[in-house]
Motif scaffolding. Structure first.
Motif, mmCIF file in Angstrom:
data_model
loop_
_atom_site.group_PDB
_atom_site.id
_atom_site.type_symbol
_atom_site.label_atom_id
_atom_site.label_comp_id
_atom_site.label_asym_id
_atom_site.label_seq_id
_atom_site.Cartn_x
_atom_site.Cartn_y
_atom_site.Cartn_z
ATOM 1 N N ALA A 18 0.854 -1.187 0.000
ATOM 2 C CA ALA A 18 0.000 0.000 0.000
ATOM 3 C C ALA A 18 0.892 1.240 0.000
ATOM 4 O O ALA A 18 1.883 1.295 0.732
ATOM 5 C CB ALA A 18 -0.921 0.019 1.211
ATOM 6 N N VAL A 19 0.552 2.211 -0.837
ATOM 7 C CA VAL A 19 1.325 3.448 -0.936
ATOM 8 C C VAL A 19 0.346 4.619 -0.992
ATOM 9 O O VAL A 19 -0.579 4.616 -1.803
ATOM 10 C CB VAL A 19 2.214 3.465 -2.205
ATOM 11 C CG1 VAL A 19 2.982 4.782 -2.292
ATOM 12 C CG2 VAL A 19 3.155 2.289 -2.236
ATOM 13 N N LEU A 20 0.559 5.607 -0.118
ATOM 14 C CA LEU A 20 -0.202 6.843 -0.135
ATOM 15 C C LEU A 20 0.778 7.983 -0.374
ATOM 16 O O LEU A 20 1.775 8.106 0.345
ATOM 17 C CB LEU A 20 -0.939 7.062 1.195
ATOM 18 C CG LEU A 20 -1.645 8.400 1.359
ATOM 19 C CD1 LEU A 20 -2.776 8.553 0.350
ATOM 20 C CD2 LEU A 20 -2.152 8.570 2.777
ATOM 21 N N VAL A 21 0.510 8.769 -1.394
ATOM 22 C CA VAL A 21 1.364 9.910 -1.727
ATOM 23 C C VAL A 21 0.497 11.155 -1.730
ATOM 24 O O VAL A 21 -0.509 11.211 -2.438
ATOM 25 C CB VAL A 21 2.023 9.740 -3.116
ATOM 26 C CG1 VAL A 21 2.867 10.961 -3.461
ATOM 27 C CG2 VAL A 21 2.861 8.473 -3.175
ATOM 28 N N THR A 22 0.847 12.140 -0.932
ATOM 29 C CA THR A 22 0.176 13.438 -0.963
ATOM 30 C C THR A 22 1.214 14.486 -1.323
ATOM 31 O O THR A 22 2.388 14.376 -0.954
ATOM 32 C CB THR A 22 -0.479 13.800 0.383
ATOM 33 O OG1 THR A 22 0.527 13.883 1.387
ATOM 34 C CG2 THR A 22 -1.518 12.769 0.779
#
Length: 193
Positions: free
Chosen positions: A172-176
């Motif tokens: 899982a990867v979250l990029v903001t």
């Protein structure tokens, strides 16, 4: 006859509906609440004992347009939203007088699931002219960005056919990001749930 006793969801059916909600009003302790802008929902869903197919699901309001279509193996959703209009309406029901929220954006979600129950989730959103000020008397706490982008991807496995229970998250990867900063949260490896 046992065949007539089968539950409704076991039959091959198509559900179609239009719902429009207009001019909602209420009074509580002398305070008037009114949601005057219409909210409309239009949908067509086909289901039988083995599958559920959302031909289309469309929700429209002055603060949101959302569209969903697909099935358990392949689902797509798109939306456009106005946080300022949502906050203005919600302020009638929640005490948000001290808070300021603005921004317009759009988002997209894609879900795929193969025969071995491996899934991939991809979601993204972009918000322009974002402003969140939790207290009117403390402007220093305001968070203001011309553009905010967020992307999420996740891979994993469900517990089994017909199940919505997560068995394992594999990645899982979250990029903001905004104009000059980026935050990346990443989970790698395999974690049974």
């Amino acid at each position: 006859d046992p065949a007539t006793l089968r539950p409704a969801f076991a039959l091959d059916q198509t559900l179609r509906g239009d719902l429009e909600i207009v001019d909602i009003q209420a009074i509580q302790n002398g305070r008037r609440f009114a949601w005057e802008q219409p909210i409309s929902i239009d949908f067509m869903i086909h289901h039988n004992e083995n599958s559920l197919e959302v031909e289309h699901f469309l929700c429209e309001a002055d603060f949101l347009t959302a569209n969903l279509q697909g099935n358990r193996s392949n689902l797509n959703a798109d939306m456009e939203f106005d946080l300022g209009k949502l906050a203005e309406q919600a302020n009638q029901f929640l005490d948000l007088d001290q808070m300021t929220l603005h921004g317009v954006g759009r988002g997209r979600l894609t879900w795929t699931l193969d025969a071995q129950q491996h899934f991939r989730l991809e979601a993204g959103a972009a918000i322009q002219n974002f402003l969140f000020q939790p207290f009117a008397t403390k402007p220093a706490l305001a968070f203001n960005e011309p553009v905010i982008n967020a992307q999420l991807t996740a891979d994993g496995r469900l517990a089994g056919a017909g199940s919505a229970s997560l068995l394992r998250c594999e990645n899982a990867v979250l990029v903001t990001s905004n104009d000059n900063e980026q935050l990346v949260l990443q989970f790698t490896g395999s974690q049974d749930v």
